[in-house]
Write a protein that holds these residues in place. Structure first.
Motif, PDB file in Angstrom:
ATOM      1  N   CYS A  94       0.931  -1.016   0.110  1.00  0.00           N
ATOM      2  CA  CYS A  94       0.214  -0.551  -0.170  1.00  0.00           C
ATOM      3  C   CYS A  94       0.956   1.571   0.415  1.00  0.00           C
ATOM      4  N   ALA A  95       1.969   1.395   0.762  1.00  0.00           N
ATOM      5  CA  ALA A  95       2.422   2.400   0.727  1.00  0.00           C
ATOM      6  C   ALA A  95       3.994   2.355  -0.115  1.00  0.00           C
ATOM      7  N   ILE A  96       4.081   1.450  -1.287  1.00  0.00           N
ATOM      8  CA  ILE A  96       5.016   1.130  -2.495  1.00  0.00           C
ATOM      9  C   ILE A  96       3.562   1.968  -3.364  1.00  0.00           C
ATOM     10  N   ALA A  97       1.978   1.477  -3.322  1.00  0.00           N
ATOM     11  CA  ALA A  97       1.330   1.784  -4.320  1.00  0.00           C
ATOM     12  C   ALA A  97       0.800   3.537  -4.270  1.00  0.00           C
ATOM     13  N   ILE A  98       1.022   4.119  -2.674  1.00  0.00           N
ATOM     14  CA  ILE A  98       0.591   5.305  -2.537  1.00  0.00           C
ATOM     15  C   ILE A  98       1.917   6.483  -3.380  1.00  0.00           C
ATOM     16  N   SER A  99       2.896   5.831  -2.947  1.00  0.00           N
ATOM     17  CA  SER A  99       4.297   6.984  -3.852  1.00  0.00           C
ATOM     18  C   SER A  99       4.044   6.401  -5.097  1.00  0.00           C
ATOM     19  N   GLY A 100       3.833   5.295  -5.983  1.00  0.00           N
ATOM     20  CA  GLY A 100       3.575   5.577  -7.072  1.00  0.00           C
ATOM     21  C   GLY A 100       2.309   6.519  -7.821  1.00  0.00           C
ATOM     22  N   LEU A 101       1.342   6.762  -7.046  1.00  0.00           N
ATOM     23  CA  LEU A 101       0.397   6.853  -7.687  1.00  0.00           C
ATOM     24  C   LEU A 101       0.439   8.700  -7.685  1.00  0.00           C
ATOM     25  N   ILE A 102       0.909   8.913  -5.946  1.00  0.00           N
ATOM     26  CA  ILE A 102       1.283  10.559  -5.412  1.00  0.00           C
ATOM     27  C   ILE A 102       2.682  10.763  -7.152  1.00  0.00           C
ATOM     28  N   ALA A 103       3.814   9.697  -7.254  1.00  0.00           N
ATOM     29  CA  ALA A 103       4.685  10.181  -7.917  1.00  0.00           C
ATOM     30  C   ALA A 103       3.713  10.952  -9.844  1.00  0.00           C
ATOM     31  N   ALA A 104       3.304   9.468 -10.544  1.00  0.00           N
ATOM     32  CA  ALA A 104       2.347   9.786 -11.670  1.00  0.00           C
ATOM     33  C   ALA A 104       1.500  11.138 -11.771  1.00  0.00           C
ATOM     34  N   GLY A 105       1.272  11.340 -10.269  1.00  0.00           N
ATOM     35  CA  GLY A 105       1.101  12.396 -10.323  1.00  0.00           C
ATOM     36  C   GLY A 105       1.012  14.000 -10.720  1.00  0.00           C
ATOM     37  N   MET A 106       3.138  13.543 -10.306  1.00  0.00           N
ATOM     38  CA  MET A 106       3.706  14.732  -9.684  1.00  0.00           C
ATOM     39  C   MET A 106       4.069  15.875 -11.316  1.00  0.00           C
ATOM     40  N   PRO A 107       3.484  15.057 -12.301  1.00  0.00           N
ATOM     41  CA  PRO A 107       3.681  16.195 -13.757  1.00  0.00           C
ATOM     42  C   PRO A 107       2.780  17.521 -13.889  1.00  0.00           C
ATOM     43  N   ILE A 108       1.130  16.999 -13.309  1.00  0.00           N
ATOM     44  CA  ILE A 108       0.619  17.939 -13.186  1.00  0.00           C
ATOM     45  C   ILE A 108       0.969  18.578 -12.397  1.00  0.00           C
ATOM     46  N   TYR A 109       1.186  18.115 -10.646  1.00  0.00           N
ATOM     47  CA  TYR A 109       1.456  19.022  -9.876  1.00  0.00           C
ATOM     48  C   TYR A 109       2.724  20.135  -9.654  1.00  0.00           C
ATOM     49  N   PHE A 110       3.515  19.301 -10.852  1.00  0.00           N
ATOM     50  CA  PHE A 110       4.620  20.862 -11.415  1.00  0.00           C
ATOM     51  C   PHE A 110       4.152  21.779 -12.201  1.00  0.00           C
ATOM     52  N   LEU A 111       3.737  20.903 -12.584  1.00  0.00           N
ATOM     53  CA  LEU A 111       2.735  22.064 -14.131  1.00  0.00           C
ATOM     54  C   LEU A 111       1.369  23.709 -12.727  1.00  0.00           C
ATOM     55  N   MET A 112       0.722  23.154 -11.654  1.00  0.00           N
ATOM     56  CA  MET A 112      -0.045  23.816 -11.126  1.00  0.00           C
ATOM     57  C   MET A 112       0.886  24.848 -10.718  1.00  0.00           C
ATOM     58  N   ALA A 113       1.855  24.556 -10.304  1.00  0.00           N
ATOM     59  CA  ALA A 113       3.099  25.049  -9.232  1.00  0.00           C
ATOM     60  C   ALA A 113       4.025  26.461  -9.979  1.00  0.00           C
ATOM     61  N   ASP A 114       4.565  25.602 -11.197  1.00  0.00           N
ATOM     62  CA  ASP A 114       4.936  26.493 -12.043  1.00  0.00           C
ATOM     63  C   ASP A 114       3.720  27.311 -12.428  1.00  0.00           C
ATOM     64  N   LYS A 115       2.660  27.152 -13.124  1.00  0.00           N
ATOM     65  CA  LYS A 115       1.806  28.260 -13.498  1.00  0.00           C
ATOM     66  C   LYS A 115       1.508  29.559 -12.219  1.00  0.00           C
ATOM     67  N   ASP A 116       1.126  28.959 -11.185  1.00  0.00           N
ATOM     68  CA  ASP A 116       0.698  29.077  -9.643  1.00  0.00           C
ATOM     69  C   ASP A 116       2.214  29.816  -9.156  1.00  0.00           C
ATOM     70  N   ASP A 117       3.667  29.589 -10.086  1.00  0.00           N
ATOM     71  CA  ASP A 117       4.781  29.990  -8.688  1.00  0.00           C
ATOM     72  C   ASP A 117       4.752  29.335  -7.560  1.00  0.00           C
ATOM     73  N   ALA A 118       4.389  28.581  -7.399  1.00  0.00           N
ATOM     74  CA  ALA A 118       4.064  28.110  -5.843  1.00  0.00           C
ATOM     75  C   ALA A 118       5.154  26.506  -5.432  1.00  0.00           C
ATOM     76  N   PRO A 119       6.394  26.784  -5.058  1.00  0.00           N
ATOM     77  CA  PRO A 119       7.048  25.328  -5.625  1.00  0.00           C
ATOM     78  C   PRO A 119       7.249  24.663  -3.922  1.00  0.00           C
ATOM     79  N   GLY A 120       6.285  25.125  -3.451  1.00  0.00           N
ATOM     80  CA  GLY A 120       5.521  23.631  -2.120  1.00  0.00           C
ATOM     81  C   GLY A 120       4.993  22.841  -2.239  1.00  0.00           C
TER      82      GLY A 120
END
Length: 160
Positions: A94-120
């Motif tokens: 389950c912990a590995i699955a959580i890491s994998g799912l969040i890592a799969a979504g990281m490109p989207i979160y990176f785009l959001m952070a880049d557009k909003d200028d929120a590296p946090g």
């Protein structure tokens, strides 16, 4: 371990689940809506962000359920059993699955952070990935130790 200690740990498992439930109910829809606002031409991002975050909540709650079961095994003096090993194995996956799912979504979160200028936002994702991997490694170590203890116990039972 006394019943009071496992009762405290069971309460802690429930308390750990409550904030994540609140996040799923109140914050995830806002984050998904925020993604749609940042990229109005890509309205499907709302669904992707929500799906990723909700999908990562499923293994989280299943791992909490397995931890609750593991504490029940300890209460019934079945801590050194195959059931406990199976529960730890499930927690690890389950912990590995959580890491994998969040890592799969990281490109989207990176785009959001880049557009909003929120590296946090990216930092939070990386912290979740790292914490999940630490839990997976810890569960794997406990699983191996428990398996060795069970094997040693069965050898001793056969010797005596």
């Amino acid at each position: 371990m006394g019943r009071g200690t496992t009762l405290f740990l069971k309460a802690a498992v429930i308390v750990i689940g409550l904030p994540v439930l609140a996040l799923c109910i109140f914050i995830v829809p806002q984050i998904a809506g925020f993604a749609a606002e940042l990229y109005p031409e890509h309205s499907y991002l709302k669904v992707l962000v929500a799906a990723d975050l909700y999908a990562s909540a499923v293994p989280f709650y299943y791992a909490l359920y397995q931890a609750f079961k593991l504490l029940g095994y300890i209460d019934r003096n079945e801590a050194f059993s195959e059931l406990s090993v199976r529960a730890l194995t499930t927690i690890k996956y389950c912990a590995i699955a959580i890491s994998g799912l969040i890592a799969a979504g990281m490109p989207i979160y990176f785009l959001m952070a880049d557009k909003d200028d929120a590296p946090g936002l990216v930092a939070i994702g990386l912290i979740i990935i790292f914490a999940s991997l630490v839990i997976a490694v810890f569960a794997a170590v406990l699983q191996r130790l428990l398996q060795q203890a069970i094997e040693l116990k069965s050898e001793n039972d056969l010797t005596v």
